[in-house]
Write a protein that holds these residues in place. Structure first.
Motif, PDB file in Angstrom:
ATOM      1  N   VAL A  94      31.616  40.790 -25.204  1.00 12.76           N
ATOM      2  CA  VAL A  94      30.784  39.896 -26.248  1.00 12.76           C
ATOM      3  C   VAL A  94      30.428  38.409 -25.251  1.00 12.76           C
ATOM      4  CG1 VAL A  94      30.526  38.419 -28.630  1.00 12.76           C
ATOM      5  CG2 VAL A  94      31.191  40.555 -28.343  1.00 12.76           C
ATOM      6  N   GLU A  95      31.014  37.427 -25.502  1.00  8.91           N
ATOM      7  CA  GLU A  95      31.795  36.326 -24.885  1.00  8.91           C
ATOM      8  C   GLU A  95      30.893  36.562 -23.495  1.00  8.91           C
ATOM      9  OE1 GLU A  95      35.460  34.377 -24.602  1.00  8.91           O
ATOM     10  OE2 GLU A  95      35.283  34.726 -27.252  1.00  8.91           O
ATOM     11  N   ASN A  96      30.734  37.355 -22.698  1.00 10.27           N
ATOM     12  CA  ASN A  96      30.627  37.601 -21.034  1.00 10.27           C
ATOM     13  C   ASN A  96      28.927  37.162 -20.777  1.00 10.27           C
ATOM     14  OD1 ASN A  96      32.200  37.780 -19.855  1.00 10.27           O
ATOM     15  ND2 ASN A  96      32.558  39.935 -19.061  1.00 10.27           N
ATOM     16  N   ARG A  97      27.978  37.864 -22.317  1.00 12.84           N
ATOM     17  CA  ARG A  97      27.331  37.815 -23.129  1.00 12.84           C
ATOM     18  C   ARG A  97      26.533  36.185 -22.339  1.00 12.84           C
ATOM     19  NH1 ARG A  97      27.483  41.146 -28.377  1.00 12.84           N
ATOM     20  NH2 ARG A  97      27.832  43.310 -27.040  1.00 12.84           N
ATOM     21  N   LEU A  98      27.388  35.250 -22.883  1.00 13.67           N
ATOM     22  CA  LEU A  98      26.792  34.266 -22.688  1.00 13.67           C
ATOM     23  C   LEU A  98      26.530  33.843 -21.344  1.00 13.67           C
ATOM     24  CD1 LEU A  98      26.099  31.329 -24.120  1.00 13.67           C
ATOM     25  CD2 LEU A  98      28.841  31.404 -24.106  1.00 13.67           C
ATOM     26  N   PHE A  99      28.011  33.549 -20.851  1.00 17.90           N
ATOM     27  CA  PHE A  99      28.608  33.596 -19.387  1.00 17.90           C
ATOM     28  C   PHE A  99      28.071  34.178 -18.626  1.00 17.90           C
ATOM     29  CE2 PHE A  99      31.382  31.664 -22.082  1.00 17.90           C
ATOM     30  CZ  PHE A  99      31.906  30.402 -21.275  1.00 17.90           C
ATOM     31  N   ARG A 100      26.329  34.924 -18.259  1.00 19.09           N
ATOM     32  CA  ARG A 100      25.852  34.958 -17.346  1.00 19.09           C
ATOM     33  C   ARG A 100      25.411  34.402 -16.360  1.00 19.09           C
ATOM     34  NH1 ARG A 100      22.476  39.716 -21.995  1.00 19.09           N
ATOM     35  NH2 ARG A 100      24.130  40.626 -21.548  1.00 19.09           N
ATOM     36  N   ARG A 101      25.274  34.912 -15.188  1.00 17.10           N
ATOM     37  CA  ARG A 101      24.905  33.877 -14.242  1.00 17.10           C
ATOM     38  C   ARG A 101      23.269  32.784 -15.096  1.00 17.10           C
ATOM     39  NH1 ARG A 101      25.283  36.148  -8.259  1.00 17.10           N
ATOM     40  NH2 ARG A 101      27.838  35.998  -9.010  1.00 17.10           N
ATOM     41  N   GLY A 102      22.534  33.844 -15.286  1.00 14.43           N
ATOM     42  CA  GLY A 102      21.341  33.762 -15.301  1.00 14.43           C
ATOM     43  C   GLY A 102      21.510  32.359 -15.862  1.00 14.43           C
ATOM     44  N   THR A 103      22.434  32.704 -17.292  1.00 11.60           N
ATOM     45  CA  THR A 103      22.536  30.712 -18.111  1.00 11.60           C
ATOM     46  C   THR A 103      23.102  29.847 -17.399  1.00 11.60           C
ATOM     47  OG1 THR A 103      23.089  32.801 -20.264  1.00 11.60           O
ATOM     48  CG2 THR A 103      24.359  30.276 -20.026  1.00 11.60           C
ATOM     49  N   PHE A 104      23.825  29.977 -16.162  1.00 14.75           N
ATOM     50  CA  PHE A 104      24.561  29.014 -15.638  1.00 14.75           C
ATOM     51  C   PHE A 104      23.617  28.396 -15.061  1.00 14.75           C
ATOM     52  CE2 PHE A 104      28.763  31.621 -14.965  1.00 14.75           C
ATOM     53  CZ  PHE A 104      29.384  31.181 -16.473  1.00 14.75           C
ATOM     54  N   ARG A 105      22.025  29.070 -14.498  1.00 18.40           N
ATOM     55  CA  ARG A 105      21.247  28.756 -13.764  1.00 18.40           C
ATOM     56  C   ARG A 105      20.583  27.641 -14.879  1.00 18.40           C
ATOM     57  NH1 ARG A 105      19.350  29.999  -8.765  1.00 18.40           N
ATOM     58  NH2 ARG A 105      16.983  30.019  -9.886  1.00 18.40           N
ATOM     59  N   THR A 106      20.118  27.644 -15.904  1.00 16.97           N
ATOM     60  CA  THR A 106      19.897  27.009 -17.061  1.00 16.97           C
ATOM     61  C   THR A 106      20.534  26.083 -17.256  1.00 16.97           C
ATOM     62  OG1 THR A 106      18.471  29.639 -18.273  1.00 16.97           O
ATOM     63  CG2 THR A 106      18.602  27.506 -19.203  1.00 16.97           C
ATOM     64  N   TRP A 107      21.689  26.122 -17.367  1.00 21.41           N
ATOM     65  CA  TRP A 107      22.387  24.975 -18.149  1.00 21.41           C
ATOM     66  C   TRP A 107      22.838  23.909 -16.358  1.00 21.41           C
ATOM     67  CZ3 TRP A 107      27.424  28.345 -19.541  1.00 21.41           C
ATOM     68  CH2 TRP A 107      26.768  28.176 -21.285  1.00 21.41           C
TER      69      TRP A 107
END
Length: 405
Positions: free
Chosen positions: A59-72
Motif C-alpha cells: 500500500v505504501e509503495n504506491r506512494l513511494f514510486r520513482r515517478g512520485t519522487f521525480r515530481t517531488w
C-alpha cells in the motif's frame, strides 16, 4: 573468512558485506530492534513481519514510486529547500545541524501527512522536538535511562502530538476523502492519506495510523539531516585536500556520488537487528537456531575491504564497486525491510539512457550550499554530539561566500 562473533548464547553478530546481504534477505529473520520501543513502533511498517508487512508495504509503495519522487524533486523539495535556506544564506552563516533538521523536518512532515498550519519556524521546531522524543522511544533497546520513564515520556509526547498535529491532519484528510466533489488527483500524496484510504484492507485503526505517522516523522528526519551534515563535512575536507579537483563539485552527478560515498561511511543506523522466527540456514551453511538474535554491523560491513577495497574506511567519491553492490553499501538495509524512502534521500544510481534518474534530497541540499560558497567557519569548528555513541554532529557552523583575505 568470516566476521561472525558470538556475543552470548542467543546473539550472533555479522560484520562482513556478504553476510549482511544474505541475512537481510532471510524471510524467517524478523525485525528485532524495535520490540522494546512498542510505545511508538508497535504495528508500524518497520515492526511488522510476514503477510501483514507485505500488505502494508504494498500500500505504501504506491506512494513511494520513482515517478512520485521525480515530481517531488521538481517542485516540492526545491520549494522546501528555498524556504529554509534563503534566510541563512542572506545572513551569511548557518549551523548545518539546525538548518538540515528544519529543512528535512518540513519535507518529512509533508510526506508523512502532517499539516503545518502556520508554516512557522516555531511549528517546525515543535515537530522536531516530537521526532526526537519518538526516536528515543523507538530505540529504547539502547537507552541508558530507566525504560519505564522513557516510555512514559514518549506516551505523553505522542498524546500532545496527536492533539496538536495528527488530529487536525487526520480530520482534514477524512473529510476530503468523503467529499464526492473532490477528485482523486486532488488527494494529498502522503502516508496518512494512503492509510486512511486503505484502512479496511490493512485492518488498522486510528491508533496504528498515529504511530505510523510518528514513525515516519522520526525516521525520515533523523537519517536525512544526519546525511546532509556529514556530506558537507566530507566534501569540504575533500576539496581542501584536492583543490585542483574542486571544480568537479559544479557537476550534480559528482555531488551525488559524493553523497553516496558519505551514506556508506556514515550510516544513520550503524546496526540492524533481527530474530530468527524458525531455524535459519545461511548461504555459507551456518545454522541460526529459532529465537536467536542476529546483530548486523552495518558500519563494519560498509567498510569491508573485500568489497570496497583496501582503503574502504576513506572517503573517495571516485570509488568503484563490484557489480550488484550499491555505492552506499547496506546503509538502507535490504530485502523486505529495505528503506522505503531511499531514493528520496540519495536518489538513484545513474544508468546510461535512463529517463527517470532521481538526484535525491541530500544532493539537492548540498548542491544549493555549494552554489553559495559554503565553507567552514574558522572561528567555530564543528562539534560532535557528546551524549551519543553514534557518529552525529552536535553543531556545524558554516559561512557563505568567498573568504576575504
Amino acid at each position: 573468512m568470516t566476521g561472525t562473533n558470538i556475543l552470548d548464547d542467543s546473539t550472533v553478530t555479522l560484520t562482513r558485506y556478504q553476510e549482511l546481504w544474505d541475512a537481510f534477505r532471510q524471510r524467517e529473520l524478523r525485525q528485532g530492534l524495535y520490540t522494546a520501543g512498542g510505545v511508538v513502533m508497535r504495528d508500524t511498517l518497520l515492526d511488522l513481519h510476514g503477510s501483514d508487512h507485505q500488505l502494508r508495504r504494498r500500500v505504501e509503495n504506491r506512494l513511494f514510486r520513482r515517478g512520485t519522487f521525480r515530481t517531488w524533486e521538481a517542485d516540492l523539495v526545491p520549494e522546501i529547500i528555498d524556504e529554509a535556506f534563503t534566510p541563512v544564506i542572506a545572513r551569511g552563516a548557518a549551523d548545518l545541524v539546525l538548518l538540515g533538521t528544519r529543512t528535512v523536518m518540513n519535507l518529512t512532515a509533508k510526506v508523512a501527512g502532517v499539516d503545518r498550519v502556520t508554516g512557522s519556524v516555531r511549528e517546525t521546531d515543535a515537530l522536531q522536538e516530537f521526532a526526537t522524543k519518538f526516536s528515543e522511544g523507538a530505540t529504547l533497546i539502547h537507552t541508558t535511562r530507566d525504560p519505564d520513564v522513557v516510555r512514559a515520556e514518549v506516551s505523553e509526547a505522542l498524546g500532545r502530538f496527536d492533539e496538536m498535529f495528527f488530529t487536525p491532519s487526520y480530520e482534514r484528510r477524512t473529510a476530503l476523502l468523503a467529499d464526492p466533489a473532490v477528485a482523486e488527483e486532488e488527494y494529498p500524496k502522503d502516508v496518512l492519506t494512503a492509510l486512511i484510504r486503505n484502512r479496511e484492507e490493512l485492518r488498522i485503526d486510528r491508533d496504528v495510523m498515529l504511530r505510523e505517522v510518528a514513525f515516519y516523522l522520526q525516521a525520515g528526519s533523523h537519517s536525512t539531516a544526519n546525511a546532509f551534515t556529514h556530506s558537507v563535512d566530507e566534501i569540504l575536507r575533500w576539496a581542501e585536500r584536492h583543490p585542483d579537483r574542486a571544480h568537479r563539485l559544479d557537476d550534480d552527478l559528482f555531488v551525488q556520488r559524493c553523497v553516496h560515498e558519505v551514506l556508506r561511511l556514515h550510516p544513520a543506523s550503524p546496526e540492524a537487528r533481527r530474530q530468527a522466527v524458525t531455524e535459519v540456514t545461511l548461504r555459507d551453511g551456518r545454522s541460526i537456531p529459532a529465537g536467536t538474535f542476529v546483530r548486523m554491523d552495518i558500519k563494519a560491513a560498509n567498510a569491508d575491504p573485500e568489497v570496497f577495497g583496501a582503503d574502504a574506511a576513506a572517503f573517495d567519491p571516485d570509488r568503484t564497486v563490484p557489480s550488484g553492490v550499491q555505492p552506499w553499501g547496506h546503509t538502507f538495509g535490504g530485502g523486505m525491510h529495505a528503506c522505503i524512502g531511499m531514493e528520496l534521500d540519495g536518489g538513484t544510481v545513474p544508468k546510461e539512457g535512463e529517463a527517470e534518474h532521481v538526484l535525491g534530497t541530500v544532493p539537492l541540499m548540498v548542491r544549493e550550499l555549494l552554489r553559495h560558497g559554503v565553507r567552514l567557519d574558522p572561528a567555530n569548528p564543528p562539534v560532535k554530539e557528546s551524549h551519543s555513541s553514534r557518529d552525529h554532529f552536535g553543531s556545524y557552523p558554516v559561512l557563505f561566500g568567498r573568504e576575504v583575505s
